[in-house]
Design a protein around this motif. Structure first.
Motif, PDB file in Angstrom:
ATOM      1  N   LEU A 337      -9.606  -9.335 -14.138  1.00  0.00           N
ATOM      2  CA  LEU A 337      -9.139  -8.523 -13.022  1.00  0.00           C
ATOM      3  C   LEU A 337      -7.979  -9.194 -12.304  1.00  0.00           C
ATOM      4  O   LEU A 337      -7.942 -10.420 -12.170  1.00  0.00           O
ATOM      5  CB  LEU A 337     -10.258  -8.324 -12.000  1.00  0.00           C
ATOM      6  N   SER A 338      -7.067  -8.364 -11.818  1.00  0.00           N
ATOM      7  CA  SER A 338      -6.037  -8.824 -10.891  1.00  0.00           C
ATOM      8  C   SER A 338      -6.058  -7.899  -9.682  1.00  0.00           C
ATOM      9  O   SER A 338      -6.332  -6.696  -9.804  1.00  0.00           O
ATOM     10  CB  SER A 338      -4.646  -8.806 -11.536  1.00  0.00           C
ATOM     11  N   VAL A 339      -5.773  -8.466  -8.513  1.00  0.00           N
ATOM     12  CA  VAL A 339      -5.834  -7.718  -7.268  1.00  0.00           C
ATOM     13  C   VAL A 339      -4.447  -7.695  -6.650  1.00  0.00           C
ATOM     14  O   VAL A 339      -3.793  -8.740  -6.523  1.00  0.00           O
ATOM     15  CB  VAL A 339      -6.835  -8.360  -6.281  1.00  0.00           C
ATOM     16  N   ILE A 340      -4.000  -6.502  -6.275  1.00  0.00           N
ATOM     17  CA  ILE A 340      -2.688  -6.340  -5.659  1.00  0.00           C
ATOM     18  C   ILE A 340      -2.855  -5.676  -4.299  1.00  0.00           C
ATOM     19  O   ILE A 340      -3.507  -4.628  -4.194  1.00  0.00           O
ATOM     20  CB  ILE A 340      -1.744  -5.484  -6.537  1.00  0.00           C
ATOM     21  N   ASP A 341      -2.301  -6.292  -3.268  1.00  0.00           N
ATOM     22  CA  ASP A 341      -2.222  -5.659  -1.959  1.00  0.00           C
ATOM     23  C   ASP A 341      -0.949  -4.813  -1.973  1.00  0.00           C
ATOM     24  O   ASP A 341       0.164  -5.344  -1.939  1.00  0.00           O
ATOM     25  CB  ASP A 341      -2.158  -6.720  -0.859  1.00  0.00           C
ATOM     26  N   ALA A 342      -1.126  -3.496  -2.061  1.00  0.00           N
ATOM     27  CA  ALA A 342       0.016  -2.609  -2.269  1.00  0.00           C
ATOM     28  C   ALA A 342       0.062  -1.530  -1.196  1.00  0.00           C
ATOM     29  O   ALA A 342      -0.348  -0.384  -1.427  1.00  0.00           O
ATOM     30  CB  ALA A 342      -0.070  -1.987  -3.664  1.00  0.00           C
ATOM     31  N   PRO A 343       0.543  -1.854  -0.002  1.00  0.00           N
ATOM     32  CA  PRO A 343       0.655  -0.836   1.049  1.00  0.00           C
ATOM     33  C   PRO A 343       1.657   0.235   0.637  1.00  0.00           C
ATOM     34  O   PRO A 343       2.675  -0.070  -0.006  1.00  0.00           O
ATOM     35  CB  PRO A 343       1.137  -1.626   2.268  1.00  0.00           C
ATOM     36  N   PRO A 344       1.392   1.495   0.964  1.00  0.00           N
ATOM     37  CA  PRO A 344       2.308   2.569   0.545  1.00  0.00           C
ATOM     38  C   PRO A 344       3.733   2.386   1.048  1.00  0.00           C
ATOM     39  O   PRO A 344       4.682   2.845   0.410  1.00  0.00           O
ATOM     40  CB  PRO A 344       1.655   3.821   1.146  1.00  0.00           C
ATOM     41  N   ASP A 345       3.894   1.717   2.176  1.00  0.00           N
ATOM     42  CA  ASP A 345       5.242   1.607   2.766  1.00  0.00           C
ATOM     43  C   ASP A 345       5.706   0.162   2.884  1.00  0.00           C
ATOM     44  O   ASP A 345       6.561  -0.154   3.704  1.00  0.00           O
ATOM     45  CB  ASP A 345       5.264   2.274   4.142  1.00  0.00           C
ATOM     46  N   GLY A 346       5.145  -0.734   2.063  1.00  0.00           N
ATOM     47  CA  GLY A 346       5.533  -2.133   2.145  1.00  0.00           C
ATOM     48  C   GLY A 346       5.607  -2.770   0.782  1.00  0.00           C
ATOM     49  O   GLY A 346       5.298  -2.161  -0.238  1.00  0.00           O
ATOM     50  N   ALA A 347       6.022  -4.028   0.769  1.00  0.00           N
ATOM     51  CA  ALA A 347       6.156  -4.744  -0.497  1.00  0.00           C
ATOM     52  C   ALA A 347       4.783  -5.140  -1.029  1.00  0.00           C
ATOM     53  O   ALA A 347       3.961  -5.684  -0.284  1.00  0.00           O
ATOM     54  CB  ALA A 347       7.015  -5.981  -0.301  1.00  0.00           C
ATOM     55  N   PRO A 348       4.513  -4.894  -2.305  1.00  0.00           N
ATOM     56  CA  PRO A 348       3.219  -5.283  -2.884  1.00  0.00           C
ATOM     57  C   PRO A 348       3.144  -6.793  -3.101  1.00  0.00           C
ATOM     58  O   PRO A 348       4.157  -7.453  -3.343  1.00  0.00           O
ATOM     59  CB  PRO A 348       3.189  -4.529  -4.207  1.00  0.00           C
TER      60      PRO A 348
END
Length: 801
Positions: A337-348
């Motif tokens: 697994l890899s986890v990405i913090d990916a806000p719709p309006d920001g840099a992942p």
């Protein structure tokens, strides 16, 4: 061993037509996770094949089983075939929150239901037992209300998750060929706004009204293909890309195909959105975005098809799932697994990678060994997708020896491991020399630059055999080299030796596996120079007083085939082992044989192979043990019993008066053994664990043989007290025994109620007396008398009936 209850259900009402289509009946297996007993799975769960999520956890179907990752706690829970799952490799997974269950699909069509409340596993064989469709793979599982949609290699199956019954099967979707592969399904509005069922297939996108009277009618389905990309096939020509995944964002249908991501336009044509030309195996949707993965990256598009997220650097991605907030989880073939913090309006931001439960990086092993400290070492099978070798410490932690983790390694191809007496591990590569791992963890490769090993061509240094003497002197077979045998003294001095000179042995010999026996003689397999997968016999070498001086060597070549119980059952010898009485066991393609070794075996023509005779054969029966059976490997346990790895399971062989007998046979049908193809076996003497490398992964069994105690002392007897339930098979384990022991069980009134011999440090009593009756309740004294003058040890156990 795993206990399974088999319950055949009667045909269910209202689905006679479905049963006729599938040619099925329902077979339900309920596996109690507590019944895993003495078996442990050691599978790799880094190869993620599908993902889903609940509010608390991410669930992964992997090549080694299923795991859940508790998001808040950061902990893993493993689920394997030992604990009740149907198979080793899971293909599809779906979390069913409404019924507190997880559904798991397999390549053979079987479906498991894991009950999250009780931990029980129910197994459904409806699809697997179909005789109409030759391919029955489950590609995707989708929960929708009171239905479980199953995308299979022959169409769509609708399963009732409450009743555990098949409701319907759709194997003819419009103009597609009958039994076309379906990779994904989704429920979404039709072009006219009504409820629809959409399918991603090998021939395009198909849809039908969800409320149609008969979805088995091909005319109910519409197939769309226009605008789907083309991909190059094996012949070099172009063909329409298969559709692999579906998702709907704000009323628009997106399709992941073999050749990129497309969106459905008005009129049923498809347009490439231009985000990738690679296969898109999985899609997900959140507010205002559709997210997907290709082989190397995560991407997202907004409702105007503008790329909003583009994160690369991954390896072989194939699955994606979303959890709360902006968290995106992706899975791949090698990296868990890899986890990405990916806000719709920001840099992942990639916040975590390589998340997987404890286990080996790869799960396919071809060679196993254990050292005196109880460490297991495993080498990958030749030709495996991921190479290297691996260490399982006694505390259960794994270490992966791969170039990506260990800078000192010159290769990821190691297919042979050997544990030396002083705690050093040696691993051999079929083309890159050998590597040493010292007890302090130092990794040191050896090749032409720092040893006598020599390449055959260019930098190709094939090594095919390893063996060590009691003082740590190392012997290495350097296949095809002019000097095919090499010796390294304990102080690190190397010497290359010419081919051994044995009568009947060709001068330019090709050498393979090496066994150094208790007398220091080398038993070396001789490889067929025309086919390195075959052997022509075994040689016995006495290297004299100076290992580096071949002038005082004595050698004998053994290649005579069997006649009247003597000779080799086959010249194809797959493994060698020495038992505790000095017999050298030869695992051949036509059964086992042994040679009674001595200090002069290298020059004694009477030291010839003997085919072991069965102690229990009747007149007219074949008298020879496992005669004609391919033995892939053999290992000796502390009780001097033999574990034999075959293509029909694992056999435990023990000596008794009159010959040998099979004490146990483990198969995939009568035990949790993953597969009947067992390629390697080794025994951890410190714990009694027997490790089996199968073609489906690694598994271990806790046997009742343990390394003997060096001297008599208090016995450990467990479980204590032993509560015996009606109909149960009790087991009392006695540990702390010396090499050879006479064990006596003494009743409270002083009578010896049971007596039996034991070899090794552990024995097992079945709670029965001499008449094979269960003994009554009471406290029993265990008396262990050493048979070589060590003295007597005592213990006690309480029996409660």
């Amino acid at each position: 061993m795993l206990a399974r209850g088999w319950n055949r259900r009667a045909p269910f009402g209202g689905v006679g037509q479905v049963a006729a289509i599938l040619g099925l009946f329902l077979l339900l297996v309920v596996a109690d996770a507590s019944a895993q007993g003495r078996w442990t799975a050691h599978t790799s769960m880094r190869e993620v094949q599908a993902l889903d999520a609940s509010s608390e956890a991410v669930w992964a179907a992997t090549a080694g089983g299923v795991f859940s990752y508790q998001i808040d706690a950061g902990t893993f829970t493993r689920y394997t075939a030992v604990g009740g799952l149907h198979g080793v490799s899971a293909r599809a997974i779906a979390v069913d929150a409404a019924r507190s269950s997880v559904w798991i699909g397999y390549a053979d069509g079987v479906i498991d239901r894991l009950n999250l409340t009780s931990g029980a596993v129910e197994t459904f064989f409806d699809i697997e037992r179909s005789d109409r469709f030759t391919a029955r793979e489950i590609n995707r599982l989708v929960i929708n209300g009171d239905s479980l949609f199953v995308a299979t290699s022959f169409g769509i199956v609708v399963f009732d998750p409450v009743r555990g019954e098949v409701r319907d099967t759709y194997s003819q979707l419009g103009t597609l060929a009958p039994a076309s592969v379906v990779y994904d399904v989704t429920v979404a509005p039709l072009p006219d706004g009504g409820p629809g069922l959409w399918a991603a297939t090998e021939g395009g996108v198909a849809y039908a009204p969800l409320d149609a009277t008969n979805l088995q009618d091909p005319s109910t389905w519409t197939v769309e293909q226009e605008g789907l990309p083309d991909v190059e096939v094996d012949t070099g020509s172009l063909a329409q890309a298969e559709v692999l995944a579906l998702a709907v964002l704000e009323g628009r249908l997106y399709a992941g195909t073999e050749g990129g991501l497309v969106v459905r336009e008005a009129g049923g044509t498809y347009r490439d959105v231009g985000v990738t030309t690679r296969a898109v195996p999985d899609l997900a949707v959140r507010d205002g975005q559709v997210l997907g993965v290709d082989r190397f990256r995560l991407f997202a598009l907004d409702a105007q098809d503008r790329v909003t997220i583009n994160v690369g650097g991954f390896n072989e991605l194939n699955s994606i799932v979303l959890t709360s907030g902006a968290t995106v989880w992706v899975g791949g073939v090698q990296d868990g697994l890899s986890v990405i913090d990916a806000p719709p309006d920001g840099a992942p931001t990639v916040t975590q990678q390589d998340l997987a439960p404890e286990g080996p990086f790869s799960g396919t092993f071809g060679d196993l060994t254990t050292d005196d400290a109880g460490t297991l070492w495993a080498a990958t099978a030749q030709g495996a997708a991921v190479g290297g070798f691996y260490r399982l410490a006694p505390d259960g932690t794994w270490t992966d020896y791969l170039q990506r983790f260990v800078d000192a390694l010159d290769s990821d191809s190691y297919t042979l491991v050997h544990a030396a007496p002083e705690g050093t591990l040696w691993a051999a590569s079929p083309g890159d020399g050998i590597v040493q791992v010292t007890p302090d963890g130092t990794v040191q490769p050896y090749g032409p630059d720092n040893s006598s090993l020599r390449p055959v061509v260019a930098d190709f240094v094939p090594t095919t055999g390893l063996g060590t003497e009691s003082d740590g002197t190392l012997w290495v077979a350097n296949r095809e080299a002019a000097r095919p045998l090499h010796v390294r003294t304990p102080d690190g001095v190397w010497a290359g030796l010419p081919p051994p000179r044995c009568q009947g042995l060709a001068a330019a010999s090709v050498l393979g596996q090496i066994l150094v026996d208790a007398f220091g003689q080398k038993w070396i397999l001789v490889v067929n120079p025309g086919n390195f997968q075959l052997t022509t016999g075994v040689l016995v070498l006495d290297d004299g007083t100076d290992p580096a001086d071949p002038s005082d060597d004595v050698c004998r070549f053994i290649n005579q085939t069997a006649s009247q119980g003597t000779g080799l059952p086959s010249t194809q010898i797959n493994a060698l082992a020495e038992d505790r009485e000095g017999r050298i066991w030869l695992a051949t393609d036509d059964g086992p044989a042994y040679v009674i070794s001595s200090r002069v075996a290298a020059q004694d023509p009477s030291a010839i192979p003997i085919i072991p005779q069965r102690a229990d054969f009747a007149p007219g029966e074949n008298p020879f043990l496992l005669n004609g059976l391919q033995i892939n490997d053999v290992a000796v346990d502390p009780a001097n019993r033999l574990w034999m790895a075959t293509n029909t399971g694992a056999f435990l062989v023990q000596q008794r008066e009159g010959g040998f007998e099979i004490a146990e046979q483990f198969t995939a049908e009568n035990s949790p053994l993953f597969s009947n193809t067992v390629v390697a076996v080794t025994v951890r003497a410190t714990t009694g664990d027997v490790f089996f490398a199968t073609d489906q992964g690694l598994i271990s069994y806790q046997s009742d043989a343990l390394a003997p105690a060096p001297e008599v002392g208090d016995l450990l007897v467990y479980p204590n007290p032993l509560r015996v339930r009606e109909g149960a098979t009790p087991e009392v384990f006695i540990e702390g025994l010396v090499e050879e022991t006479d064990v006596r069980i003494v009743a409270p009134h002083g009578e010896v109620v049971a007596q039996f011999p034991a070899r090794g440090g552990r024995a097992r009593w079945d709670g029965r007396d001499r008449q094979q009756e269960l003994v009554p309740s009471g406290v029993y004294i265990v008396v262990a008398i050493g048979q070589n003058g060590e003295g007597t040890a005592y213990g006690k156990v309480a029996i409660i009936r």
